[in-house]
Design an enzyme around this catalytic site. Structure first.
Site, PDB file in Angstrom:
ATOM      1  NE  ARG A  23       9.781  61.348  12.935  1.00  0.00           N
ATOM      2  CZ  ARG A  23      10.581  62.070  13.725  1.00  0.00           C
ATOM      3  NH1 ARG A  23      10.084  63.001  14.518  1.00  0.00           N
ATOM      4  NH2 ARG A  23      11.890  61.866  13.729  1.00  0.00           N
ATOM      5  CE1 TYR A  71     -13.396  50.277   9.577  1.00  0.00           C
ATOM      6  CE2 TYR A  71     -11.528  50.555  11.031  1.00  0.00           C
ATOM      7  CZ  TYR A  71     -12.061  50.122   9.836  1.00  0.00           C
ATOM      8  OH  TYR A  71     -11.239  49.548   8.905  1.00  0.00           O
ATOM      9  CG  ASP A 116     -14.844  58.080  12.734  1.00  0.00           C
ATOM     10  OD1 ASP A 116     -15.119  58.604  11.635  1.00  0.00           O
ATOM     11  OD2 ASP A 116     -14.196  57.019  12.842  1.00  0.00           O
ATOM     12  CE  LYS A 153     -12.612  53.496   5.023  1.00  0.00           C
ATOM     13  NZ  LYS A 153     -13.040  53.373   6.393  1.00  0.00           N
TER      14      LYS A 153
HETATM   15  C1  LIG Z   1     -12.328  52.936   7.659  1.00  0.00           C
HETATM   16  C2  LIG Z   1     -12.700  53.610   8.926  1.00  0.00           C
HETATM   17  C3  LIG Z   1     -11.743  53.871   9.932  1.00  0.00           C
HETATM   18  C4  LIG Z   1     -10.302  53.418   9.803  1.00  0.00           C
HETATM   19  O1  LIG Z   1      -9.618  54.142   8.815  1.00  0.00           O
HETATM   20  P1  LIG Z   1      -8.405  53.563   7.923  1.00  0.00           P
HETATM   21  O2  LIG Z   1      -8.137  54.691   6.994  1.00  0.00           O
HETATM   22  O3  LIG Z   1      -8.903  52.322   7.250  1.00  0.00           O
HETATM   23  O4  LIG Z   1      -7.274  53.283   8.855  1.00  0.00           O
HETATM   24  C5  LIG Z   1     -12.157  54.570  11.056  1.00  0.00           C
HETATM   25  N1  LIG Z   1     -13.442  54.964  11.217  1.00  0.00           N
HETATM   26  C6  LIG Z   1     -14.387  54.712  10.276  1.00  0.00           C
HETATM   27  C7  LIG Z   1     -15.783  55.175  10.510  1.00  0.00           C
HETATM   28  C8  LIG Z   1     -14.052  54.027   9.118  1.00  0.00           C
HETATM   29  O5  LIG Z   1     -14.999  53.770   8.200  1.00  0.00           O
END
Ligand SMILES: *Cc1c(COP(=O)(O)O)cnc(C)c1O
Length: 377
Positions: free
Chosen positions: A46, A98, A170, A195
């Site tokens: 961890r 998001y 982000d 993504k």
């Molecule tokens: C999908 C997404 C998230 C969340 O991520 P997960 O891996 O689904 O928990 C956060 N920010 C953006 C811009 C996203 O497209």
């Protein structure tokens, strides 16, 4: 080292013990200690695992940061970042972040007394006006989803610095291949690595990179305390995905640019949202702060009926949530990812029932164009 070389040789390359050219999957939870407290750098997975550490070094390298941290999802990364703050602290957050980010802030962290103002971060004056004496961070996405609004990272970093607040970006949509928020003054970069970084629709993961080692240490303390770490198998898959990020991002971009241009001239399309088009309101800022415009395009076909027809008839565009993988995906935000936003608010934002979002994959662009052409006709 040039960017395309860094994608391959950045971070930790291979395994010095065996010569293996990929980092092994260290499927292990605990490590033998020579004497109490004397060990080879790892004591419990961890806290740290060699496969995860290799991924964390690679992503820190690519974002030009001091410390990288890998989590079990983008939301685990975002929640760990939010755990930096105390009851009574104030945050300024983009009003079109998001949905999961909005949800964890407004339904979980609000219970711990975190105060948040949601503002349009593409308007620096609105951000400045929302500052309070207890503002501790500005949190933004650029470009945003699904309308690809662009926020000026450098301008917001100046506002954050003057206020003594952190700027967190982000960077899921552009990835370090096209945009490096830390070089533009941000303190923290966050990713849903599910993504583009992973890129193959086969792993759920999250990333934080900090500019500063001290803040990295604080976030590692929280990562280890809260425990939302990425396992060794998924760390390895994510590293494998990242090695081809440059190749993929170039093809996503080429296809997206071509389709956005074509859609903007199509009779049945009322509006196209893509920062790479000169008529996009954020085009200039996007061109200033990023090397590319990414692979997400939204377009409005004017009615739910035509949007449904496109969804039904498209063959290469798979009807699914998520984005950023090799295969093209298509969705209707108003009825899928953004369904939880009240209808009136959606209309105000421009998320109409005829709005379609495509995540343009790396297939042959001509095939994608012909597919949309027959779906729209
Ligand atoms: C999908 C997404 C998230 C969340 O991520 P997960 O891996 O689904 O928990 C956060 N920010 C953006 C811009 C996203 O497209």
């Amino acid at each position: 080292m040039k960017l395309d070389t860094k994608m391959i040789h950045g971070g930790v390359f291979g395994d010095p013990h065996t010569g293996a050219v990929s980092v092994p999957i260290y499927q292990v939870s605990t490590y033998k200690q020579k004497r109490v407290g004397e060990h080879a750098g790892y004591e419990y997975s961890r806290t740290g695992n060699p496969t995860r550490a290799a991924l964390e070094t690679l992503i820190a390298d690519l974002e030009n940061g001091a410390r990288g941290l890998a989590f079990s999802s983008g939301m685990a990364a975002i929640s760990t970042f939010l755990s930096l703050f105390n009851t009574g602290d104030h945050l300024i957050v983009g009003d079109d972040v998001y949905g999961g980010t909005y949800r964890v802030i407004s339904r979980v962290f609000n219970r711990m007394g975190l105060n948040v103002t949601f503002v349009d971060t593409s308007d620096p004056d609105a951000v400045r006006a929302a500052l309070k004496p207890n503002t501790k961070a500005i949190y933004m996405e650029t470009p945003s989803n699904p309308l690809l609004k662009v926020s000026d990272i450098e301008a917001l970093s100046h506002i954050a610095r003057e206020a003594g607040a952190l700027l967190a970006v982000d960077n899921t949509f552009l990835t370090p291949y096209w945009q490096n928020p830390l070089d533009l003054g941000a303190d923290v970069v966050i990713h849903s690595a599910t993504k583009y970084l992973g890129g193959h629709s086969d792993v759920v993961a999250g990333i934080i990179v900090t500019k500063d080692a001290q803040l990295g240490e604080e976030l590692h303390f929280l990562q280890n305390s809260i425990g939302g770490i990425l396992g060794p198998q998924d760390s390895w898959l994510l590293m494998r995905g990242i090695r081809t990020l440059g190749l993929r991002m170039k093809q996503h971009e080429r296809n997206a640019h071509m389709l956005a241009t074509w859609l903007s001239e199509h009779d049945r399309v009322q509006k196209v949202y893509y920062p790479g088009l000169a008529q996009h309101p954020g085009h200039e800022v996007a061109a200033k702060q990023a090397r590319g415009f990414g692979g997400i395009v939204s377009f409005d076909v004017g009615s739910a009926e035509l949007a449904d027809q496109v969804m039904e008839k498209a063959r290469y565009f798979v009807l699914a949530e998520s984005l950023g993988a090799i295969e093209s995906l298509i969705s209707v935000p108003a009825r899928m990812t953004h369904a939880s936003i009240p209808a009136e608010r959606r209309r105000e934002l421009g998320i109409t029932d005829g709005l379609i979002r495509i995540s343009v994959g790396v297939e042959d662009g001509e095939d994608l164009l012909m597919d949309l052409e027959q779906a729209l006709s």
